[in-house]
Scaffold this motif. Structure first.
Motif, PDB file in Angstrom:
ATOM      1  N   TYR A 184       1.890   6.348 -13.281  1.00 11.79           N
ATOM      2  CA  TYR A 184       0.901   6.586 -14.322  1.00 11.79           C
ATOM      3  C   TYR A 184      -0.225   5.590 -14.129  1.00 11.79           C
ATOM      4  O   TYR A 184      -0.049   4.554 -13.482  1.00 11.79           O
ATOM      5  CB  TYR A 184       1.509   6.440 -15.726  1.00 11.79           C
ATOM      6  N   ALA A 185      -1.393   5.903 -14.649  1.00 11.40           N
ATOM      7  CA  ALA A 185      -2.558   5.028 -14.501  1.00 11.40           C
ATOM      8  C   ALA A 185      -2.650   4.095 -15.697  1.00 11.40           C
ATOM      9  O   ALA A 185      -2.844   4.542 -16.834  1.00 11.40           O
ATOM     10  CB  ALA A 185      -3.831   5.862 -14.385  1.00 11.40           C
ATOM     11  N   TYR A 186      -2.492   2.818 -15.439  1.00  7.41           N
ATOM     12  CA  TYR A 186      -2.586   1.829 -16.516  1.00  7.41           C
ATOM     13  C   TYR A 186      -4.039   1.431 -16.753  1.00  7.41           C
ATOM     14  O   TYR A 186      -4.497   1.371 -17.896  1.00  7.41           O
ATOM     15  CB  TYR A 186      -1.755   0.593 -16.169  1.00  7.41           C
ATOM     16  N   TYR A 187      -4.755   1.157 -15.683  1.00  5.46           N
ATOM     17  CA  TYR A 187      -6.143   0.706 -15.789  1.00  5.46           C
ATOM     18  C   TYR A 187      -7.107   1.835 -15.436  1.00  5.46           C
ATOM     19  O   TYR A 187      -6.733   2.792 -14.753  1.00  5.46           O
ATOM     20  CB  TYR A 187      -6.383  -0.485 -14.863  1.00  5.46           C
ATOM     21  N   PRO A 188      -8.365   1.724 -15.873  1.00  2.73           N
ATOM     22  CA  PRO A 188      -9.360   2.753 -15.538  1.00  2.73           C
ATOM     23  C   PRO A 188      -9.703   2.722 -14.054  1.00  2.73           C
ATOM     24  O   PRO A 188      -9.599   1.679 -13.407  1.00  2.73           O
ATOM     25  CB  PRO A 188     -10.569   2.360 -16.402  1.00  2.73           C
ATOM     26  N   THR A 189     -10.125   3.842 -13.533  1.00  3.25           N
ATOM     27  CA  THR A 189     -10.569   3.888 -12.135  1.00  3.25           C
ATOM     28  C   THR A 189     -11.940   3.246 -11.980  1.00  3.25           C
ATOM     29  O   THR A 189     -12.291   2.773 -10.901  1.00  3.25           O
ATOM     30  CB  THR A 189     -10.629   5.341 -11.634  1.00  3.25           C
ATOM     31  N   GLN A 190     -12.712   3.233 -13.057  1.00  2.00           N
ATOM     32  CA  GLN A 190     -14.035   2.611 -13.047  1.00  2.00           C
ATOM     33  C   GLN A 190     -14.152   1.688 -14.247  1.00  2.00           C
ATOM     34  O   GLN A 190     -14.117   2.134 -15.398  1.00  2.00           O
ATOM     35  CB  GLN A 190     -15.134   3.680 -13.102  1.00  2.00           C
ATOM     36  N   TRP A 191     -14.285   0.397 -13.980  1.00  2.00           N
ATOM     37  CA  TRP A 191     -14.391  -0.588 -15.063  1.00  2.00           C
ATOM     38  C   TRP A 191     -15.801  -0.613 -15.626  1.00  2.00           C
ATOM     39  O   TRP A 191     -16.781  -0.557 -14.874  1.00  2.00           O
ATOM     40  CB  TRP A 191     -14.003  -1.975 -14.561  1.00  2.00           C
ATOM     41  N   GLN A 230       3.075   3.055  -5.370  1.00  2.00           N
ATOM     42  CA  GLN A 230       2.094   3.382  -6.400  1.00  2.00           C
ATOM     43  C   GLN A 230       2.810   3.727  -7.693  1.00  2.00           C
ATOM     44  O   GLN A 230       3.836   4.412  -7.689  1.00  2.00           O
ATOM     45  CB  GLN A 230       1.223   4.559  -5.952  1.00  2.00           C
ATOM     46  N   GLU A 237       0.812  -1.215   0.000  1.00  2.00           N
ATOM     47  CA  GLU A 237       0.000   0.000   0.000  1.00  2.00           C
ATOM     48  C   GLU A 237       0.850   1.272   0.000  1.00  2.00           C
ATOM     49  O   GLU A 237       0.354   2.368  -0.297  1.00  2.00           O
ATOM     50  CB  GLU A 237      -0.934   0.015   1.218  1.00  2.00           C
ATOM     51  N   THR A 294       4.559  -0.272 -10.234  1.00  2.00           N
ATOM     52  CA  THR A 294       4.175   0.101  -8.866  1.00  2.00           C
ATOM     53  C   THR A 294       5.389   0.276  -7.964  1.00  2.00           C
ATOM     54  O   THR A 294       5.386   1.114  -7.053  1.00  2.00           O
ATOM     55  CB  THR A 294       3.241  -0.966  -8.272  1.00  2.00           C
TER      56      THR A 294
END
Length: 233
Positions: free
Chosen positions: A77-84, A74, A71, A172
């Motif tokens: 950069y954001a690889y996946y969406p925050t909302q699928w 991090q 935890e 990460t």
């Protein structure tokens, strides 16, 4: 190996043999991969290749961090969406369920699922790991360039009879990577890549993920219904 065969036989291998990969083969793969296109030919990628004791020390420290303090880390950069949303959520679930099924891991067996996830950080036992970075001063288009470069690595490796697994999971733990490798301050860790010889006896390597048919993702405009070669004069 024909390029079609190299692309079609490429897949994410998740267990490798300890067989070494010669340095000259790795250099050749990277030389071929560097022919990837990039906007204005800026060639924004950089690669750190690890093996031997360097690889072992890096994997040990990342595994410890992932097991004890995940935890606190991090990706940059954001690889996946925050909302699928669908259809992506369904495809993601199908991929995960298929992997756990071939491994004999139940959907409620969180401990074994976690153990499988942690195997990312040993490069799935591959003797060679590649860590790909991008200068943070660049923009979205350069991520596209780096993606094409990474794909070239995967395909060029197949042409040498090798297999790979591209692993965003390493992003990460960029802080741990910086303790072991000379990343510049402005470098964003994009992903890791496991490289080596496939363990053909491993059940997880029998998993072949599905792809959508061309009709599902492509539309064609301005084409004649009758191919030119079939026209009667």
């Amino acid at each position: 190996m024909h390029v079609d065969e190299a692309i079609q036989s490429r897949r994410s291998v998740r267990r490798f043999l300890p067989t070494p990969v010669p340095l000259e083969v790795i250099r050749h793969i990277l030389q071929i991969a560097a022919r990837a296109p990039s906007g204005n030919n800026i060639q924004p990628w950089r690669v750190h290749v690890v093996t031997g004791e360097v690889r072992q020390a890096l994997c040990r420290d990342i595994l410890q961090a992932a097991s004890e303090a995940a935890e606190q880390h991090q990706a940059e950069y954001a690889y996946y969406p925050t909302q699928w949303v669908e259809p992506y959520l369904g495809r993601r679930r199908q991929n995960g369920f298929a992997l756990y099924e071939v491994l004999g891991i139940g959907r409620d067996d969180r401990q074994r699922r976690e153990q499988q996830m942690l195997r990312n950080y040993s490069f799935f036992d591959a003797p060679v790991g590649l860590l790909v970075t991008l200068d943070r001063c660049l923009n979205t288009g350069s991520y596209m360039d780096v993606g094409m470069f990474i794909e070239n690595i995967l395909v060029a490796a197949r042409a040498q009879g090798l297999h790979t697994c591209a692993q965003a999971a390493f992003a990460t733990f960029h802080a741990i990577v910086r303790e072991h490798l000379p990343l510049n301050e402005d470098d964003i860790l994009v992903c890791g890549i496991a490289l080596g010889h496939e363990d053909t006896q491993a059940p997880e390597n029998r998993l072949l993920t599905e792809r959508q048919p061309v009709e599902a993702f492509a539309s064609f405009h301005g084409f004649s219904e009758t191919p030119e070669t079939e026209r009667v004069c």
